[in-house]
Write a protein that holds these residues in place. Sequence first.
Motif, mmCIF file in Angstrom:
data_model
loop_
_atom_site.group_PDB
_atom_site.id
_atom_site.type_symbol
_atom_site.label_atom_id
_atom_site.label_comp_id
_atom_site.label_asym_id
_atom_site.label_seq_id
_atom_site.Cartn_x
_atom_site.Cartn_y
_atom_site.Cartn_z
ATOM 1 N N TYR A 10 0.837 -1.203 0.000
ATOM 2 C CA TYR A 10 0.000 0.000 0.000
ATOM 3 C C TYR A 10 0.876 1.259 0.000
ATOM 4 O O TYR A 10 0.574 2.231 -0.697
ATOM 5 N N SER A 11 1.967 1.234 0.771
ATOM 6 C CA SER A 11 2.912 2.356 0.745
ATOM 7 C C SER A 11 3.510 2.532 -0.646
ATOM 8 O O SER A 11 3.647 3.654 -1.147
ATOM 9 N N ALA A 12 3.863 1.409 -1.269
ATOM 10 C CA ALA A 12 4.445 1.460 -2.612
ATOM 11 C C ALA A 12 3.441 1.996 -3.620
ATOM 12 O O ALA A 12 3.805 2.741 -4.547
ATOM 13 N N GLU A 13 2.179 1.643 -3.443
ATOM 14 C CA GLU A 13 1.139 2.137 -4.357
ATOM 15 C C GLU A 13 0.988 3.652 -4.241
ATOM 16 O O GLU A 13 0.913 4.351 -5.253
ATOM 17 N N LEU A 14 0.973 4.157 -3.017
ATOM 18 C CA LEU A 14 0.868 5.604 -2.817
ATOM 19 C C LEU A 14 2.081 6.324 -3.392
ATOM 20 O O LEU A 14 1.960 7.383 -4.027
ATOM 21 N N LEU A 15 3.254 5.748 -3.185
ATOM 22 C CA LEU A 15 4.480 6.351 -3.709
ATOM 23 C C LEU A 15 4.478 6.363 -5.233
ATOM 24 O O LEU A 15 4.894 7.345 -5.857
ATOM 25 N N SER A 16 3.998 5.282 -5.845
ATOM 26 C CA SER A 16 3.954 5.232 -7.312
ATOM 27 C C SER A 16 3.018 6.293 -7.863
ATOM 28 O O SER A 16 3.285 6.889 -8.920
ATOM 29 N N GLU A 17 1.933 6.583 -7.154
ATOM 30 C CA GLU A 17 1.001 7.614 -7.609
ATOM 31 C C GLU A 17 1.622 9.005 -7.512
ATOM 32 O O GLU A 17 1.368 9.872 -8.354
ATOM 33 N N VAL A 18 2.456 9.214 -6.497
ATOM 34 C CA VAL A 18 3.190 10.483 -6.400
ATOM 35 C C VAL A 18 4.152 10.626 -7.571
ATOM 36 O O VAL A 18 4.210 11.667 -8.239
ATOM 37 N N ILE A 19 4.919 9.584 -7.835
ATOM 38 C CA ILE A 19 5.947 9.647 -8.872
ATOM 39 C C ILE A 19 5.328 9.766 -10.259
ATOM 40 O O ILE A 19 5.803 10.535 -11.102
ATOM 41 N N ILE A 20 4.246 9.041 -10.514
ATOM 42 C CA ILE A 20 3.594 9.105 -11.817
ATOM 43 C C ILE A 20 3.013 10.499 -12.053
ATOM 44 O O ILE A 20 3.143 11.068 -13.143
ATOM 45 N N GLY A 21 2.377 11.066 -11.051
ATOM 46 C CA GLY A 21 1.802 12.403 -11.216
ATOM 47 C C GLY A 21 2.869 13.475 -11.346
ATOM 48 O O GLY A 21 2.723 14.427 -12.113
ATOM 49 N N GLY A 22 3.952 13.325 -10.608
ATOM 50 C CA GLY A 22 5.028 14.305 -10.635
ATOM 51 C C GLY A 22 5.392 14.740 -9.228
ATOM 52 O O GLY A 22 4.564 15.323 -8.529
ATOM 53 N N THR A 23 6.625 14.441 -8.813
ATOM 54 C CA THR A 23 7.064 14.854 -7.484
ATOM 55 C C THR A 23 7.223 16.368 -7.459
ATOM 56 O O THR A 23 7.841 16.948 -8.331
#
Length: 331
Positions: free
Chosen positions: A246-259
């Motif tokens: 779940y942490s990895a999923e949230l992190l992937s959404e941050v990275i895909i959208g743009g840090t």
Amino acid sequence: MTKRRLASYGLNLVGVTLLYAAITLTFTFNAFGKSTTYIQGICTTACYTIIMVTSLNLVVGFMGEFSMGHAGFVSVGAYVSAIVSGALAGHGLSDLGLLLVAILAGGLAAGLMGVAVGIPALRLRGDYLAIVTMAFAEIIRVCFCNFSITGGGKTMSGILKLSTFDRAFWIMVVCVTIMFLFVRSRFGRTVQAIREDYIAASASGINVTYYKVLTFAVSAFFAGIGGGVYAHYMTAMIPTNFNFNYSAELLSEVIIGGTGSLTGSIIGAAFLSSLPELMRDFSTYRMLAYSVVLVLVMLFRPGGIFGRWEFSLTRLLDRLAHPKAKAKKGA
């Protein structure tokens, strides 16, 4: 605050209100037929996921640190808010009042946990910080598996159904607005200066540890708010829901959208949280499609879809109103 900035905030508020009205009307008139309730559930899921992802972006994007334990803060907010709402039920509070009190309690508990974790952990950087935050999330998950008040490793059920789309939407709007004001404030600019050059910021007299811990706590607070909305929408939870994946999923959404882009976090969270659900009829291939999207974005947009760019309704209207000025500037 200048009049232009106030006007810009007012215009964006009007835009958000119109968006809410448009979405609500589609639900009211049953625009999706039998799937309307299902689509409304997806939109509610997107709302609380946006809160979680934008809060993580404060750490990853604006502070420049790599955290892998965000699910731990979400779980603290979820369980504490569920316990508080259950304890206060029947004491004269309205459903909305009970939800607000519960999610604030969950947010404060997660924020305090953020301070407790941040003080020792944020003296580390990079991979070391990621490992520590991941370990923290796992410790929290194991604790919840052994506390009788949280179900003792079994499903914690009977949570009040207090989160609706309308409430989740406006809670999301308030949270994202506060986070936007935070990153645009003097404090937020200081945090971004630390991200750009840690050594120079420290040498110029900035208390780097203080700013990092406080940002970590703010991020954890809003993660707890998102967890509280999640708990009162799902009405049942199990600690394994908040694992490393779940942490990895949230992190992937941050990275895909743009840090470093709250706009990117909003779009990334809304799209990636709804994609598996929208493809549920193709259950064999839905996670494959999810993975392909991640790979394609990383190949062609390694900085994320939005990079560090933020959408502005005011800027958009200015460009539409003065297209010649835009063309001259480009020339």
